[in-house]
Enzyme design. Structure first.
Site, PDB file in Angstrom:
ATOM      1  N   ASP A  56       0.815  -1.206   0.000  1.00  0.00           N
ATOM      2  CA  ASP A  56       0.000   0.000   0.000  1.00  0.00           C
ATOM      3  C   ASP A  56       0.853   1.261   0.000  1.00  0.00           C
ATOM      4  O   ASP A  56       0.452   2.295  -0.542  1.00  0.00           O
ATOM      5  CB  ASP A  56      -0.930  -0.003   1.206  1.00  0.00           C
ATOM      6  CG  ASP A  56      -2.081  -0.986   1.027  1.00  0.00           C
ATOM      7  OD1 ASP A  56      -2.105  -1.692   0.005  1.00  0.00           O
ATOM      8  OD2 ASP A  56      -2.960  -1.028   1.901  1.00  0.00           O
ATOM      9  N   GLY A  57       2.011   1.178   0.617  1.00  0.00           N
ATOM     10  CA  GLY A  57       2.896   2.339   0.649  1.00  0.00           C
ATOM     11  C   GLY A  57       3.289   2.769  -0.756  1.00  0.00           C
ATOM     12  O   GLY A  57       3.240   3.947  -1.108  1.00  0.00           O
ATOM     13  N   ARG A  61       2.443   6.292  -2.804  1.00  0.00           N
ATOM     14  CA  ARG A  61       3.467   7.153  -3.403  1.00  0.00           C
ATOM     15  C   ARG A  61       3.182   7.393  -4.886  1.00  0.00           C
ATOM     16  O   ARG A  61       3.283   8.506  -5.382  1.00  0.00           O
ATOM     17  CB  ARG A  61       4.854   6.515  -3.238  1.00  0.00           C
ATOM     18  CG  ARG A  61       5.490   6.819  -1.898  1.00  0.00           C
ATOM     19  CD  ARG A  61       6.992   6.543  -1.896  1.00  0.00           C
ATOM     20  NE  ARG A  61       7.305   5.165  -2.214  1.00  0.00           N
ATOM     21  CZ  ARG A  61       7.215   4.141  -1.356  1.00  0.00           C
ATOM     22  NH1 ARG A  61       6.825   4.359  -0.113  1.00  0.00           N
ATOM     23  NH2 ARG A  61       7.522   2.921  -1.715  1.00  0.00           N
ATOM     24  N   ASN A 128      -5.217   8.844   2.148  1.00  0.00           N
ATOM     25  CA  ASN A 128      -5.793   8.086   3.257  1.00  0.00           C
ATOM     26  C   ASN A 128      -6.277   8.956   4.411  1.00  0.00           C
ATOM     27  O   ASN A 128      -7.431   8.901   4.793  1.00  0.00           O
ATOM     28  CB  ASN A 128      -4.761   7.095   3.820  1.00  0.00           C
ATOM     29  CG  ASN A 128      -4.858   5.725   3.199  1.00  0.00           C
ATOM     30  OD1 ASN A 128      -5.662   5.518   2.297  1.00  0.00           O
ATOM     31  ND2 ASN A 128      -4.037   4.807   3.666  1.00  0.00           N
ATOM     32  N   ASP A 129      -5.335   9.720   4.980  1.00  0.00           N
ATOM     33  CA  ASP A 129      -5.730  10.440   6.194  1.00  0.00           C
ATOM     34  C   ASP A 129      -4.812  11.605   6.501  1.00  0.00           C
ATOM     35  O   ASP A 129      -3.671  11.662   6.073  1.00  0.00           O
ATOM     36  CB  ASP A 129      -5.806   9.493   7.404  1.00  0.00           C
ATOM     37  CG  ASP A 129      -4.599   8.576   7.534  1.00  0.00           C
ATOM     38  OD1 ASP A 129      -3.518   8.962   7.072  1.00  0.00           O
ATOM     39  OD2 ASP A 129      -4.753   7.476   8.092  1.00  0.00           O
ATOM     40  N   ASP A 156      -4.633  12.132  22.267  1.00  0.00           N
ATOM     41  CA  ASP A 156      -3.484  11.930  21.392  1.00  0.00           C
ATOM     42  C   ASP A 156      -3.673  12.575  20.026  1.00  0.00           C
ATOM     43  O   ASP A 156      -2.820  12.415  19.149  1.00  0.00           O
ATOM     44  CB  ASP A 156      -3.209  10.428  21.201  1.00  0.00           C
ATOM     45  CG  ASP A 156      -2.494   9.819  22.394  1.00  0.00           C
ATOM     46  OD1 ASP A 156      -2.153  10.561  23.320  1.00  0.00           O
ATOM     47  OD2 ASP A 156      -2.277   8.595  22.394  1.00  0.00           O
TER      48      ASP A 156
END
EC number: 2.7.1.23
Lengths: 287, 287, 287, 287
Positions: A56-57, A61, A128-129, A156
Site C-alpha cells: 500500500d505504501g 506514493r 488516506n488520512d 493523542d
C-alpha cells in the site's frame, strides 16, 4: 488501439523488481505500450493505468506523484488493502486489464492546509488520512465542522480519513470503516481523555478544522508521513481535494473477503454463509 | 402567493395542543393558509411544510404519513433531535418560516423487505433505522453487503441506520454518528459476542441483507416499532427508499451545538472555543 | 501525641505556595509538627501524612520520593483525581485530618523492568501506568500474561494501569475504569490496528510482559514520563511493586461524584437520582 | 483412599450421554467411586469433583445445583469457556484428575435480590452475570455503587459480571475481560444512549444497585435466564455471593490460548510469538 501502461516496482524488494520485469515482457508480448519509472513523469497523463508492484505504501506514493491515473496494485507486501491483486494472480490480473475487464473505483482525496497566523505552512493533499498527533504527551485540539465548534479534545490527537483510508489509523482508533462509495469522511479522536468517545462521519463537502491549543510536541501527519511540527494556535484545515484516487478493480475483487482475511475479521471462522454469494464486479460504490 | 402549512400536535400533550392553537392563530394573522390534522390526508401534497409540535416520535409519525413534505418540528418533548426548534422560540421560528428564511435538509429513507421463503411478509420503509433485534437471548444473523458475505454475528442483532437515525440506536450500540449529507448508511452490530466489533458505513446504493439463523425469539423493528417476529431463514433486505425525509432547517440551527447540549457531549464543559464560530445557515449537508 | 505532617507545594504555582504557608501556620496553631520540603528527605518515614498542594502531577512526584506515606492532596490544578480535597475546602480538610477523621486508601504500584539481552536497562516503579508507546508510526508489541502468549498487537502500543491510573491513559485508550480496591491491573492496547480491540483486566499477582518487535521509534513511559527508547527485542516486564500508594481519604469524598464532575460523566445532567445517596466514608475499596 | 466423582451429561446430546458411559466405566476401572445424576442430590457434598459432559450451560446448571463442588467440564458444545477439557482429550483429563494433577480455580458468585417496595421478589445467586435488560424498547436504570449515585443510563440495560462471566455478555456489550483471580466485578451498560460509554470494574466487596425507572417491558436475567419482569421503582441489588464457583483446571490449560481460538482472538493469525511460552499450571489467579 494499443493500451499504454506504466509499471512501477517497490524499491528494495527484489521480488517486486523481478515481477516488474516479467510483467513488462508480458505486456510487450500482448501489444501494449509500456512506460517504466523513468518515463512516467512525462507520459503519465496519457496512460490507461499504472501497475504498481508492492504494498500500500507504494500505491500511495504512485498516487501522490501521478494523481487521477488508475492504479492496479499487485501486492507483494504484507497487508495490502489498496493492492487488490495478489502476487500469484498477476497473469490473470493482466489478462483482465488488457481486455478491459475492470472498472475504476474512484475515491476522494483530502486537501490539507496548515496555517500559522497569516502564513500557510503546508498546502498538500492526502489519499488516506490527515492526522494531528501527539508526541509522547497529551495534547488538546479543538474541532470545528463547517465553522461550528464541536468539542475540545484532550488526548493523542485527531484523524480525518477518506473511505480508502478508514481501514488504516481510523479503524485502529476505534472509528468506523467507510466502504468505497460513501461520500463522507470519518473524524475520529485518538485516545480522547474522556468517557465521551464518539466518531463522526461528515459529508465530503464539509470543512473540517482543528486548532492546536497545546504547547507540547505534536505533528501534522499526512498519509503516514510527519510533515510539520505544530505550535499553539496552528490551524489545520481539511476539505475534499481536487485530485481523485483511482483504483483498478478487477472482476472477483471482494472487499469484505479481503477485509475478513487480511484483518482476520472472522467472528466465527468456521461459520459458513447460508446463501450463495457473488463476487462484486460492480459493487454499489463503483462509478 | 399565500403560504400553506399543516399543523399537527402530539396527542396527549396539553401544552402541544395549546401551542398548536396559538400557532394556527398566528399563521392566520400572517395571511397563511392552514391545514389542521383532519385536512392533512387530503391536502398534504400541496403544503409548503407541516409544523409538528411534539417530540421526535411525532415527527417520525408525520413523516411516515406524509412523506416528502418538509417538516418543521417544534420540540415539546425531552430530547428532540429532529424537532429542531425549541418551544420558547416558536414565534421567531414561524417568522423565519413565512419569510422563506430556511432551507430544506433532505435525508434518505430505508426501504425494507422481510422475506420468508417466497413470501414478502413486510414491505415498508424507515426514517431512522431498521433493526433485527434479539429478545432476551443471544441470536445469530448473517450480514451480506451487495451480495457479499461479511460475517455471521452472534449477539443481540444488527442496526441499519440513516444519517438522521444514527444518533439513536446506532450511536447507542457504539456505531458512528453520520451527519446530514453523508450519502451512506451505518451498519452496526448490537453487542456482538466477539472481540471483533467494528461498525461499517456503506454507500446509499448498497443492498444490505441479513439472514436470521437462530430459533430464538427476535423481531424486526422499524423506526422503533416491532413489526414482525423473525423465524430461522428469514431475510431482511434494506436499500435506499424512494421517499425522502425532509426537515425545515432555520437560520441559527446548529447540529453540533444541539448534539453537545442534548447528549451532554461536552468533554470539557468549561472549555471555550478559541475561534469565533458561526451558525450554519447553509451547512455542507444542505441541498 | 503530636501529629506530624509534611507540607509540599507545587513549584511555580504562587497560589499553591501561598496556601502552603497558611497551612503550615494553621497546623502549628493546632499543635502539629511540620516538616517542610527541605526536611522531608530525612523525616518522611515518621510522618503521619504529607499534604501536597498542587495537582495530580505533584502527588505522583511526592509518592515517588516518599513511598508508603499517606498523602493528602489539595487540588490547585485543573483536573485532579488524586488531589481529593478542593482548594476552598482546605480548612475543613485539615480539621478532619488532625482529628483522625479519615481513612487511608491503599493502591498497588507497578514494578517495571526493561531488559535488553542480559542487561536490565530500567528498574523502576509506577503509580499510575507503564506504557510502551509508538512515536509517530505504527509499532508491534507481543503481549504475554504469566508466560502465556496473548497476541501480537500492531498499533500505538500498550498500557498497563493500576486502579488509580485507570482513569488516565487507560480510559483514554478505551479501557475500563477500575475503582479503588479492585485487585487487578488493566491491560489496554493503544489504537490496535485490528477490528479486535478488547481490554483485559488481570490479577495483581500476574506477570505482564511485552516484547517490542519493531524497528521504529518507541518509548517506555512510566507515569507519563518517557524513560527509555526501545529497540527490537526489548522486554518490558511489569508486576506488582513492593511500594504502596497511600491516599488520605476524608469523609465526604465521593469517587463517582468526582468522576461525574471532573470528566463531565453525566449522561443526563438534569437527571436526579431517585434514592437518597450517602457519602462514602468507608467505601468498599477501603482497607 | 478412593476418589469419588459425580458424572453428569447434557440431556439431549447423545454423544454426551455416550461419553458419560465410557467415563463411568473408565473411573470404575480405576478404583474410583461414581455418583450418577440420580445420586448427586444426596452425595454431592462428599464428592471430589463433578465431571460435567456438555457445554457451558450444563456447567452452570450443575454449579447452581451443587455449589462449591469443583467441576471438570468436558466440552461437547460449540464454544465452551468453562468446559476446559476438549472431548477428544477426555482420557488424558481423567488421568490427571485421578492422580491429583490439577488445581481448583475459585471464582466468586453474585448474590442478587430484587426488591419491590418492602418485598423481596427474588433472592438468588449467579455464576456469570446479573442483567437488567430491556425488551424491544429503550429503558432507564439508575446505577449506585456503595450507595453513591453513578448515573442514570438510558439504553438496553446493565450487566454485572464476575470474572468467569466477563467473556459472555459483558464482553459483547463492550466491557472488559476480567481474567481469573481479579477480585472485582465488571459493570457494563448495554447500548447506553449516550456518547458516554465507559465500563467500570468495582471491588468484590462493593454493593451494586440498580433502580429501574421506566414503565416499559424489562426483565431481570440471571445467568442467561429471565427470572422476573421489572416494574418502575424496582431495586436490583448485587453483592458477592456466599457460594464459590470452583473449576478443576488441568495442567496445560491456557486461558489465553482458549480465548484466542474460541473467539478467533488472533489479530495476526500468522504471527508467531518470539519467546517460548509455557503452559499455566499455576496461573496467577489460582488459589
Amino acid at each position: 488501439m494499443a493500451r499504454r501502461f506504466g509499471v512501477v516496482a517497490a524499491h528494495g524488494k527484489p521480488e517486486a523488481v523481478e515481477l516488474a520485469d516479467r510483467i513488462q515482457r508480458w505486456l510487450a508480448a500482448h501489444q501494449c505500450q509500456i512506460a517504466n519509472e523513468e518515463a512516467l513523469p512525462v507520459v503519465w497523463p496519457e496512460l490507461d493505468a499504472i501497475i504498481a508492484i508492492g504494498g500500500d505504501g507504494l500505491i500511495m506514493r504512485v498516487a501522490h506523484h501521478y494523481p487521477d491515473v488508475p492504479i492496479l496494485g499487485i501486492n507483494v507486501g504484507r497487508v495490502g488493502f489498496l493492492a487488490l491483486a495478489e502476487r500469484e494472480g498477476w497473469e490473470r490480473a493482466l489478462h483482465d486489464l488488457v481486455h478491459d475487464r475492470y472498472h475504476v473505483q474512484e475515491g476522494p482525496t483530502l486537501a490539507v492546509q496548515l496555517e500559522r497566523g497569516r502564513s500557510v505552512l503546508v498546502d498538500a493533499w492526502a489519499i488516506n488520512d490527515v492526522v494531528v498527533r501527539a508526541g509522547y504527551q497529551l495534547i488538546e485540539v479543538e474541532l470545528y465542522i463547517d465553522g461550528q465548534f464541536v468539542n475540545t479534545y484532550p488526548g493523542d490527537g485527531m484523524i480525518v480519513a477518506t473511505p480508502q483510508g478508514s481501514t488504516a489509523y481510523c479503524m485502529a482508533a476505534g472509528g468506523p470503516v467507510l466502504t468505497a462509495g460513501v461520500h463522507g469522511f470519518a473524524v475520529t479522536p485518538i485516545c480522547p481523555h474522556s468517557p465521551i468517545r464518539i466518531a463522526l462521519v461528515v459529508p465530503e463537502q464539509a470543512t473540517i478544522e482543528q486548532v492546536y491549543v497545546s504547547d507540547r510536541e505534536a505533528r501534522l501527519i499526512i498519509d503516514g508521513e510527519p510533515v510539520a511540527s505544530l505550535e499553539r494556535g496552528d490551524l489545520v484545515r481539511v476539505r475534499r481535494g481536487k485530485q481523485a484516487f483511482r483504483l483498478v478493480v478487477l472482476p472477483g475483487t471482494n472487499f469484505y473477503e479481503a477485509f475478513r482475511s487480511k484483518f482476520n475479521f472472522q467472528i466465527r471462522p468456521e461459520a459458513q454463509p447460508s446463501r450463495r454469494t457473488r463476487n462484486a464486479d460492480t459493487p454499489s460504490g463503483a462509478r
